[in-house]
Structures are given as C-alpha cells and as structure tokens.
Design a protein around this motif. Structure first.
Motif, PDB file in Angstrom:
ATOM      1  N   GLY A  50      78.851 117.429-105.234  1.00 22.25           N
ATOM      2  CA  GLY A  50      77.654 118.096-105.724  1.00 22.25           C
ATOM      3  C   GLY A  50      77.681 118.394-107.204  1.00 22.25           C
ATOM      4  N   LEU A  51      76.709 117.835-107.945  1.00 21.96           N
ATOM      5  CA  LEU A  51      76.640 118.051-109.389  1.00 21.96           C
ATOM      6  C   LEU A  51      76.041 119.400-109.764  1.00 21.96           C
ATOM      7  N   ASP A  52      75.759 120.237-108.756  1.00 25.46           N
ATOM      8  CA  ASP A  52      75.267 121.574-109.077  1.00 25.46           C
ATOM      9  C   ASP A  52      76.398 122.570-109.329  1.00 25.46           C
ATOM     10  N   VAL A  53      77.652 122.108-109.289  1.00 22.35           N
ATOM     11  CA  VAL A  53      78.769 122.995-109.620  1.00 22.35           C
ATOM     12  C   VAL A  53      78.613 123.491-111.054  1.00 22.35           C
ATOM     13  N   ARG A  54      78.779 124.803-111.250  1.00 17.16           N
ATOM     14  CA  ARG A  54      78.588 125.383-112.576  1.00 17.16           C
ATOM     15  C   ARG A  54      79.849 125.210-113.415  1.00 17.16           C
ATOM     16  N   VAL A  55      79.657 124.736-114.644  1.00 19.01           N
ATOM     17  CA  VAL A  55      80.783 124.465-115.544  1.00 19.01           C
ATOM     18  C   VAL A  55      80.547 125.108-116.913  1.00 19.01           C
ATOM     19  N   ASP A  56      79.763 126.175-116.940  1.00 20.59           N
ATOM     20  CA  ASP A  56      79.376 126.793-118.210  1.00 20.59           C
ATOM     21  C   ASP A  56      79.999 128.173-118.408  1.00 20.59           C
ATOM     22  N   ALA A  57      81.108 128.455-117.717  1.00 24.52           N
ATOM     23  CA  ALA A  57      81.803 129.724-117.942  1.00 24.52           C
ATOM     24  C   ALA A  57      82.327 129.777-119.376  1.00 24.52           C
ATOM     25  N   PRO A  58      82.492 130.973-119.952  1.00 27.05           N
ATOM     26  CA  PRO A  58      83.045 131.070-121.316  1.00 27.05           C
ATOM     27  C   PRO A  58      84.444 130.462-121.379  1.00 27.05           C
ATOM     28  N   PRO A  59      84.752 129.732-122.449  1.00 24.80           N
ATOM     29  CA  PRO A  59      86.089 129.120-122.563  1.00 24.80           C
ATOM     30  C   PRO A  59      87.138 130.136-122.991  1.00 24.80           C
ATOM     31  N   ASP A  60      88.403 129.866-122.627  1.00 23.79           N
ATOM     32  CA  ASP A  60      89.492 130.677-123.158  1.00 23.79           C
ATOM     33  C   ASP A  60      89.848 130.186-124.559  1.00 23.79           C
ATOM     34  N   SER A  61      90.918 130.689-125.120  1.00 23.91           N
ATOM     35  CA  SER A  61      91.260 130.359-126.504  1.00 23.91           C
ATOM     36  C   SER A  61      91.615 128.887-126.685  1.00 23.91           C
ATOM     37  N   ASP A  62      91.978 128.186-125.617  1.00 24.67           N
ATOM     38  CA  ASP A  62      92.301 126.763-125.696  1.00 24.67           C
ATOM     39  C   ASP A  62      91.166 125.874-125.208  1.00 24.67           C
ATOM     40  N   GLY A  63      90.021 126.471-124.898  1.00 29.15           N
ATOM     41  CA  GLY A  63      88.867 125.686-124.483  1.00 29.15           C
ATOM     42  C   GLY A  63      88.727 125.478-122.984  1.00 29.15           C
ATOM     43  N   TRP A  64      89.623 126.039-122.177  1.00 27.69           N
ATOM     44  CA  TRP A  64      89.547 125.868-120.730  1.00 27.69           C
ATOM     45  C   TRP A  64      88.526 126.811-120.125  1.00 27.69           C
ATOM     46  N   ARG A  65      87.739 126.292-119.193  1.00 28.51           N
ATOM     47  CA  ARG A  65      86.729 127.082-118.484  1.00 28.51           C
ATOM     48  C   ARG A  65      87.075 127.114-116.998  1.00 28.51           C
TER      49      ARG A  65
END
Length: 249
Positions: free
Chosen positions: A182-197
């Motif tokens: 499902g492409l409705d998975v959300r991937v827009d959480a704020p990143p950490d200091s290394d860019g990981w969400r």
C-alpha cells in the motif's frame, strides 16, 4: 558505550551495454535466461543491478586487500527470490550469505545496497513531467498527502511527489511486501539529525526507518533507502566496469 549502528553500502551504477564476455560467469542460469529474455532497452540496467550488488557483497565479505574479479568472487553468488517475493543473494552451492540486499533502477541508473542488518530496501525514480501527479496521488497516497500536494506549486509538487514515492517504495521493499503493502503508508515524519524518518506500517510490528538519498550529478533522480530495526550509517561506494572488461570497485 553505545553500539555502532549497522552500515549500509550504496552504489549507483550506470547501465552496462552490450554482452560482456564475463556475463555467463557472473550471472547464474536463471538470471542469464531473464537477461536474454529482456528487451534490449532493459538489459543494461538489469545487468548493472545484478553485477553491482554482487560487487558490494564481495567487498563486504572478503578481505579488503583482495581484488575481486568477475571470474571468481562475484560468480560465487546466486540470485534467489524469497517466499515474500523479495530478492536475495545466496552462494551458488546453496549456503546462505550474511548480507541483506536490495536493488532498483530508474533514470538510467541502477541503485544497489547491502547491509549486515536489516532487511533493507532501496528505490530510485526519475522525475517524469508527463505524469498527472495529483491523479496518481489521489488514487494511491493517503488523503492528507494528496491534499498537501494539491496545495503545492508545480515545482514543489513535482519534488515532493517523487521523494515520497521513493520513500514509500523503499519501505515496502524492506518489509518484503512490495507495492501490495500500500502506497498510502506515511513517510513524512520529521527526520532525525542524520535524515532518518520513523515509519509506521499497519500490520508490521517491527520499527522501520527511511532516509533520502540522491545520486550525484543527477538532479532529476530521487532516491531513498529504508531499513528495519534501527537507523544505519550510509557509505557510498563506486562500482564501475573498467577498460579490461572486468568488474571493479
């Protein structure tokens, strides 16, 4: 003392044209049949992905002082498909090898990754101005994502759509579900200091993390890498075909 994070090695590999004489040695029988069955347009990136991931695996497994060649270490790997549909490398004699892997191609590049932890997933996507981005987002993305894209200007929408797409595909590849997850998975959480969400995927109990990657000198190609379990460090590796028709790192 904190344990070091796992390391993901990533390479972007240009398509390998023609039919190099080492191909039958490096690809296993199944891969060779698939490569021959492909249209000529698809062969260079298929070969780049399947050779490139072997080179990354070889570099991680053998001592750094050794020099792998297509007639030795890379040819020891076989390509298998797990029950989930996710690809993996084993040794030709059936023994498992210790690395997780993922491959993708787009924008004239193959993207390959290996890691000693995981699973992992990688994706790349070239910006395609011909797409009706809002129609695609309305059909596949979460409603909030569609609404956010609808509010954007054209340039911002183009970038955001493709970056979200690659994050989603990378996450779904890491889980082994592919697009059926499902492409409705959300991937827009704020990143950490290394860019990981951090990513939450319904029905998947393990923690997932995704990070943007960009191929050098390819501003219109977006990419992402995902890992299950914990964020990782990223190492970019150069993989190329040298003038003597041997694969080199």
């Amino acid at each position: 003392m904190h344990a070091l994070p796992p390391r993901i090695d990533i390479a972007f590999v240009r398509g390998i044209e023609g039919e190099p004489d080492w191909v039958p040695e490096v690809l296993d029988a199944g891969e060779l049949a698939r490569w021959h069955a492909l249209h000529a347009i698809g062969r260079p990136l298929f070969l780049a992905a399947h050779v490139g991931v072997r080179m990354l695996a070889t570099q991680r497994i053998i001592p750094a002082t050794d020099t792998p060649t297509p007639g030795s270490e890379p040819s020891e790997f076989a390509w298998v498909t797990l029950p989930s549909g996710k690809p993996a490398l084993t040794y030709r004699d059936g023994r498992p090898q210790p690395l997780h892997m993922s491959v993708a191609h787009g924008g004239g590049l193959a993207a390959v990754a290996v890691c000693d932890a995981g699973p992992i997933g990688i994706d790349v996507e070239r910006v395609d101005a011909r797409r009706n981005l809002l129609a695609i987002a309305k059909r596949f993305y979460a409603p909030e994502e569609y609404e956010a894209l609808a509010r954007c200007g054209a340039d911002e929408r183009m970038s955001l759509f493709h970056q979200w797409w690659t994050r989603k595909e990378a996450v779904l590849k890491a889980t082994g579900t592919g697009l059926r997850g499902g492409l409705d998975v959300r991937v827009d959480a704020p990143p950490d200091s290394d860019g990981w969400r951090a990513v939450t995927l319904n029905g998947h109990p393990e923690a997932l993390f995704v990070r943007d990657i960009r191929p050098p000198e390819h501003p219109r190609v977006f990419g992402a890498i995902a890992i299950e379990g914990q964020p990782a460090s990223i190492t970019h590796v150069s993989v190329r075909l040298d003038q003597s028709s041997r694969v080199a790192t």
